[in-house]
Design a protein around this motif. Structure first.
Motif, PDB file in Angstrom:
ATOM      1  N   ALA B  19       0.816  -1.325  -0.214  1.00 47.00           N
ATOM      2  CA  ALA B  19       0.009  -0.137  -0.098  1.00 47.00           C
ATOM      3  C   ALA B  19       0.918   1.225   0.131  1.00 47.00           C
ATOM      4  CB  ALA B  19      -0.825  -0.081   1.054  1.00 47.00           C
ATOM      5  N   SER B  20       1.988   1.319   0.713  1.00 48.60           N
ATOM      6  CA  SER B  20       2.870   2.366   0.596  1.00 48.60           C
ATOM      7  C   SER B  20       3.441   2.761  -0.833  1.00 48.60           C
ATOM      8  CB  SER B  20       4.057   2.076   1.659  1.00 48.60           C
ATOM      9  OG  SER B  20       3.846   1.999   2.777  1.00 48.60           O
ATOM     10  N   LEU B  21       3.813   1.613  -1.616  1.00 48.18           N
ATOM     11  CA  LEU B  21       4.312   1.675  -3.091  1.00 48.18           C
ATOM     12  C   LEU B  21       3.016   2.339  -3.814  1.00 48.18           C
ATOM     13  CD1 LEU B  21       6.294  -1.472  -3.227  1.00 48.18           C
ATOM     14  CD2 LEU B  21       7.105   0.748  -2.686  1.00 48.18           C
ATOM     15  N   GLU B  22       2.080   1.909  -3.625  1.00 49.79           N
ATOM     16  CA  GLU B  22       0.894   2.282  -4.325  1.00 49.79           C
ATOM     17  C   GLU B  22       0.698   3.942  -4.058  1.00 49.79           C
ATOM     18  OE1 GLU B  22      -1.314  -2.053  -3.662  1.00 49.79           O
ATOM     19  OE2 GLU B  22      -2.538  -0.183  -2.870  1.00 49.79           O
ATOM     20  N   ALA B  23       0.932   4.170  -2.828  1.00 47.41           N
ATOM     21  CA  ALA B  23       0.763   5.629  -2.450  1.00 47.41           C
ATOM     22  C   ALA B  23       1.985   6.425  -3.206  1.00 47.41           C
ATOM     23  CB  ALA B  23       0.964   5.836  -0.890  1.00 47.41           C
ATOM     24  N   LEU B  24       3.144   5.813  -3.302  1.00 47.62           N
ATOM     25  CA  LEU B  24       4.146   6.759  -3.891  1.00 47.62           C
ATOM     26  C   LEU B  24       3.647   6.758  -5.380  1.00 47.62           C
ATOM     27  CD1 LEU B  24       7.535   4.867  -2.852  1.00 47.62           C
ATOM     28  CD2 LEU B  24       7.048   7.251  -2.654  1.00 47.62           C
ATOM     29  N   GLY B  25       3.004   5.920  -5.812  1.00 49.39           N
ATOM     30  CA  GLY B  25       2.525   6.029  -7.506  1.00 49.39           C
ATOM     31  C   GLY B  25       1.556   7.002  -7.397  1.00 49.39           C
ATOM     32  N   ALA B  26       0.678   7.060  -6.563  1.00 48.48           N
ATOM     33  CA  ALA B  26      -0.472   7.981  -6.561  1.00 48.48           C
ATOM     34  C   ALA B  26       0.059   9.411  -6.296  1.00 48.48           C
ATOM     35  CB  ALA B  26      -1.485   7.582  -5.329  1.00 48.48           C
ATOM     36  N   ALA B  27       0.949   9.635  -5.573  1.00 47.63           N
ATOM     37  CA  ALA B  27       1.910  10.904  -5.194  1.00 47.63           C
ATOM     38  C   ALA B  27       2.506  11.451  -6.683  1.00 47.63           C
ATOM     39  CB  ALA B  27       2.811  10.766  -4.083  1.00 47.63           C
ATOM     40  N   ARG B  28       3.037  10.541  -7.348  1.00 42.73           N
ATOM     41  CA  ARG B  28       3.700  10.738  -8.616  1.00 42.73           C
ATOM     42  C   ARG B  28       2.791  11.405  -9.614  1.00 42.73           C
ATOM     43  NH1 ARG B  28       8.707  11.250  -8.280  1.00 42.73           N
ATOM     44  NH2 ARG B  28       7.836  13.213  -9.127  1.00 42.73           N
ATOM     45  N   THR B  29       1.473  10.845  -9.405  1.00 40.31           N
ATOM     46  CA  THR B  29       0.558  11.456 -10.552  1.00 40.31           C
ATOM     47  C   THR B  29      -0.051  12.900 -10.204  1.00 40.31           C
ATOM     48  OG1 THR B  29      -1.484  10.443  -9.265  1.00 40.31           O
ATOM     49  CG2 THR B  29      -0.302   8.828 -10.990  1.00 40.31           C
ATOM     50  N   LEU B  30       0.247  13.268  -8.905  1.00 31.24           N
ATOM     51  CA  LEU B  30      -0.573  14.536  -8.522  1.00 31.24           C
ATOM     52  C   LEU B  30       0.585  15.838  -8.913  1.00 31.24           C
ATOM     53  CD1 LEU B  30      -1.530  13.409  -4.873  1.00 31.24           C
ATOM     54  CD2 LEU B  30      -3.073  13.615  -7.074  1.00 31.24           C
ATOM     55  N   GLY B  31       1.778  15.386  -9.219  1.00 32.64           N
ATOM     56  CA  GLY B  31       2.688  16.629  -9.769  1.00 32.64           C
ATOM     57  C   GLY B  31       3.122  17.450  -8.483  1.00 32.64           C
ATOM     58  N   GLY B  32       4.312  17.227  -8.173  1.00 28.70           N
ATOM     59  CA  GLY B  32       5.149  17.738  -7.113  1.00 28.70           C
ATOM     60  C   GLY B  32       6.197  16.967  -6.829  1.00 28.70           C
ATOM     61  N   GLY B  33       6.987  17.340  -5.601  1.00 25.17           N
ATOM     62  CA  GLY B  33       8.339  16.710  -5.272  1.00 25.17           C
ATOM     63  C   GLY B  33       7.757  15.809  -4.292  1.00 25.17           C
ATOM     64  N   VAL B  34       7.974  14.402  -4.616  1.00 22.54           N
ATOM     65  CA  VAL B  34       7.642  13.415  -3.475  1.00 22.54           C
ATOM     66  C   VAL B  34       8.519  12.927  -2.609  1.00 22.54           C
ATOM     67  CG1 VAL B  34       6.857  11.058  -3.603  1.00 22.54           C
ATOM     68  CG2 VAL B  34       6.137  12.625  -5.321  1.00 22.54           C
ATOM     69  N   THR B  35       8.360  12.965  -1.289  1.00 19.50           N
ATOM     70  CA  THR B  35       9.307  12.482  -0.154  1.00 19.50           C
ATOM     71  C   THR B  35       8.795  11.541   0.567  1.00 19.50           C
ATOM     72  OG1 THR B  35       9.912  15.079  -0.007  1.00 19.50           O
ATOM     73  CG2 THR B  35      10.507  13.411   1.827  1.00 19.50           C
ATOM     74  N   GLY B  36       9.656  10.382   0.663  1.00 21.01           N
ATOM     75  CA  GLY B  36       9.184   9.115   1.535  1.00 21.01           C
ATOM     76  C   GLY B  36       9.585   9.398   2.802  1.00 21.01           C
ATOM     77  N   LEU B  37       8.825   8.986   3.670  1.00 22.74           N
ATOM     78  CA  LEU B  37       9.349   8.790   5.098  1.00 22.74           C
ATOM     79  C   LEU B  37       9.377   7.283   5.571  1.00 22.74           C
ATOM     80  CD1 LEU B  37       6.542  11.340   6.504  1.00 22.74           C
ATOM     81  CD2 LEU B  37       8.881  12.091   5.952  1.00 22.74           C
ATOM     82  N   LEU B  38      10.616   7.029   5.817  1.00 19.09           N
ATOM     83  CA  LEU B  38      11.182   5.652   6.196  1.00 19.09           C
ATOM     84  C   LEU B  38      11.480   5.820   7.541  1.00 19.09           C
ATOM     85  CD1 LEU B  38      11.508   2.823   5.204  1.00 19.09           C
ATOM     86  CD2 LEU B  38      13.728   3.792   4.281  1.00 19.09           C
ATOM     87  N   PHE B  39      10.649   5.145   8.382  1.00 19.88           N
ATOM     88  CA  PHE B  39      11.051   4.930   9.995  1.00 19.88           C
ATOM     89  C   PHE B  39      11.299   3.474  10.034  1.00 19.88           C
ATOM     90  CE2 PHE B  39       8.110   8.784  10.789  1.00 19.88           C
ATOM     91  CZ  PHE B  39       8.980   9.505   9.934  1.00 19.88           C
ATOM     92  N   GLY B  40      12.322   3.236  10.969  1.00 17.31           N
ATOM     93  CA  GLY B  40      12.425   1.630  11.504  1.00 17.31           C
ATOM     94  C   GLY B  40      13.683   1.442  12.107  1.00 17.31           C
ATOM     95  N   GLN B  41      14.351   0.362  12.032  1.00 20.37           N
ATOM     96  CA  GLN B  41      15.433   0.126  12.265  1.00 20.37           C
ATOM     97  C   GLN B  41      16.394  -0.885  11.409  1.00 20.37           C
ATOM     98  OE1 GLN B  41      15.856  -2.581  15.959  1.00 20.37           O
ATOM     99  NE2 GLN B  41      17.785  -1.574  16.528  1.00 20.37           N
ATOM    100  N   GLY B  42      17.316  -0.533  11.100  1.00 23.49           N
ATOM    101  CA  GLY B  42      18.126  -1.203   9.889  1.00 23.49           C
ATOM    102  C   GLY B  42      17.175  -1.232   8.718  1.00 23.49           C
ATOM    103  N   VAL B  43      16.626   0.142   8.350  1.00 24.12           N
ATOM    104  CA  VAL B  43      15.937   0.177   7.108  1.00 24.12           C
ATOM    105  C   VAL B  43      16.300   0.936   5.979  1.00 24.12           C
ATOM    106  CG1 VAL B  43      13.679  -0.108   8.258  1.00 24.12           C
ATOM    107  CG2 VAL B  43      14.672   2.367   8.093  1.00 24.12           C
TER     108      VAL B  43
END
Lengths: 262, 325
Positions: B19-43
């Motif tokens: 679902a996060s990858l789908e959200a990245l794809g959706a963001a790309r269609t909206l036009g703008g700069g896309v920033t991913g927020l990646l939280f975790g350990q060893g990620v």
């Protein structure tokens, strides 16, 4: 152990839902939101196990007293309706703001229980937003309350996630969002129904809660719903595949491969 | 300046949620700069994949306190970053984590949150989204009141296409520190109980479901065989779950899971309003039922009227042949 369960009144899940002149209509009665039955059951079980009181809270119109009566009939000790025209149009976050104030007004609450979501708005945002407002442990999607230590004020719970179940501990007070598997809700008893019929349901207004008028109702809500409409009908009638099971299976396999879904 | 679009990248034990990858794809269609927020350990190693799927920038928070998704820790960090950078729009998958994270962050940011969108566009910087309501019986157009606040939207899994990764894409990776220390986080994760071979219904491309017509727990055998042959997940109607034939985790419908696979095969399911609410946005629906009058045939594209105990094994055999298994 003082427990509050927050509920909503919704159309019956078996109702045919339609839209007429921009207004949602349904052909069946209003009921206690089906997801909330599990939260009410869990509230009663906590009270039965640990003593104390179970209070049902509902934000809604005067008619929502019926949903609260169901809670009393199942075994809640008290029911409070939050009804005020200034709250009309509140979105999930404004609703959570009001419920958090109401939980504080009830006072000395250890656990606030919620159903997973309401079957009308379907946002599922209210439990987490109430937890955040109150600063309480956010135990959403709880499938089992494994342990509550009333003395030490701790809770151990299993939460159901996409990947499986997560075992967590936290300090009370906590917001516990329930899911269906948590229990089997009881039917109201005859005595319960009689008690509910005579129950005195308190009605709180926004002012009783000290709610900031700028944070409730349409004016206090960030989300707007310009229109609501039925789903487009699925195109075309069903294509029936006949013959022996083997023949039908072969025809269906051809179709599904042509559809590129296999 | 380009519109700042943020996407929460959910990962569990180092695997990014579809679902996060789908959200990245959706963001790309909206036009703008896309920033991913990646939280975790060893990620940190996942950042390149986030870029390949559409991000221009990745903010990585790598810390033991973020190893498990805990909404207190994640929301505190998301809110801190959003206050610093003022994104116009934040997207996440409408998973348990995505819903909790955005619900909590919206409270702190005094912003609005839209849950479970199946369509989203930006008009003059304001989100216009479509979301199912009344358990999928209706759709609502939803938007935000004006206000310059971040707009938080969760996207229903499988409602948006998953972008193909492009290994040639480049972007920047920036490290950020967690916002809360471990002792400020109230919830402690002790353990996970994970069923082996469990396929997430929400992410499944193919679902084969059984209902009252399977007649008992053993009746799910042919349902399971077909699901396994097709590499799909197994679903069930409420009737079958309430009868105790199969665990609730498999329930599709109004008080179960809402699914939208490419292919949904309903075997021995009459197709109540409540069941349809959970599966009618599937791309192709196949109904197998003895009763030609069953409502499921009204939403199905293909139907076979007959005995599921004959038809499902025939289908399994046919697909084994076609798929070379």
């Amino acid at each position: 152990m003082n427990v509050v369960v927050c509920v909503k009144q919704t159309p019956d899940s078996a109702a045919k839902i339609a839209v007429e002149n921009g207004q949602v209509t349904w052909d069946a009665g209003l009921v206690l939101n089906p997801w909330d039955e599990y939260a009410v059951e869990e509230a009663i079980r906590l009270k039965e196990k640990h003593g104390g009181k179970a209070t049902a809270l509902c934000l809604g119109p005067e008619s929502a007293k019926e949903a609260l009566k169901t809670c009393v009939a199942m075994g809640c000790d008290e029911a409070i309706l939050i009804a005020d025209p200034v709250l009309d149009g509140s979105d999930a976050l404004a609703t959570a703001y009001v419920l958090a104030l109401a939980i504080q007004k009830v006072g000395a609450v250890d656990v606030a229980l919620f159903g997973k979501q309401a079957i009308d708005g379907d946002t599922g945002l209210v439990p987490i937003a109430v937890a955040r407002r109150l600063g309480w442990a956010p135990l959403t999607y709880t499938v089992q309350i494994a342990e509550i230590d009333a003395g030490a004020k701790t809770i151990k719970a299993l939460r159901t996630l996409e990947q499986g179940k997560q075992v967590v501990t936290a300090k009370l007070p906590a917001v516990v969002g329930t899911v269906k598997e948590i229990n089997e809700p009881r039917y109201p008893s005859f005595m319960g129904i009689r008690k509910a019929a005579k129950a005195n349901i308190a009605v709180w207004k926004a002012a009783d809660l000290g709610a900031d008028a700028a944070r409730v109702g349409t004016a206090g809500s960030a989300v707007r719903w310009p229109s609501i409409y039925p789903l487009p009908a699925r195109e075309g009638a069903v294509e029936l595949l006949d013959g022996s099971p083997e023949e039908a299976a072969a025809k269906l396999a051809d179709k599904l491969i042509a559809e590129k879904v296999i | 300046m380009a519109t700042k679009l943020w996407v929460f990248i959910e990962q569990f034990k180092g695997v990014i949620a579809p679902a996060s990858l789908e959200a990245l794809g959706a963001a790309r269609t909206l036009g703008g700069g896309v920033t991913g927020l990646l939280f975790g350990q060893g990620v940190g190693d996942l950042a390149q994949s986030v870029i390949a799927h559409g991000a221009d920038e990745v903010l990585v928070a790598d810390d033991a306190s973020l190893a498990d998704f805990r909404v207190e820790a994640y929301a505190a960090l998301l809110v801190k970053l959003a206050r610093e950078h003022a994104p116009a729009l934040l997207l996440a998958g409408a998973t348990t984590a995505g819903r909790d994270l955005f619900g909590a962050a919206a409270v702190d940011l005094e912003a609005g949150c839209l849950a479970d969108a199946v369509g989203v566009k930006l008009v003059g910087g304001v989100v216009q989204a479509v979301r199912p309501v009344y358990a999928g019986k209706l759709l609502a157009d939803v938007t935000f009141a004006s206000g310059g606040k971040p707009q938080l939207v969760t996207l229903r899994p499988r409602a948006f296409p998953k972008p193909e990764p492009d290994a040639g894409r480049t972007g920047t990776v920036t490290s950020v520190a967690p916002a809360l220390a471990e002792d400020a986080i109230g919830v402690k994760v002790l353990d996970y109980v994970i069923e082996q071979g469990q396929v997430s219904l929400a992410d499944a491309k193919i679902i084969v479901s059984g209902g009252r017509g399977v007649g008992g727990a053993e009746g799910f055998g042919p349902v399971r065989d077909l699901a396994q042959t097709l590499g799909g997940a197994m679903g069930a109607s409420r009737a079958a779950v309430d009868a105790g034939w199969i665990p609730y985790a498999h329930q599709v419908g109004q008080t179960g899971k809402t699914v939208a696979p490419d292919l949904y095969i309903a075997a021995g399911i009459s197709g109540s309003i409540q069941h349809q609410a959970g599966m009618r946005s599937s791309k192709v629906i196949v109904a197998v039922n003895k009763d030609p009058e069953a409502p499921i045939f009204k939403v199905a594209r293909y139907g076979v009227v007959g005995d599921l105990f004959k038809i499902l094994p025939a289908l399994t055999a046919e697909f084994k042949k076609r798929l070379g298994k």
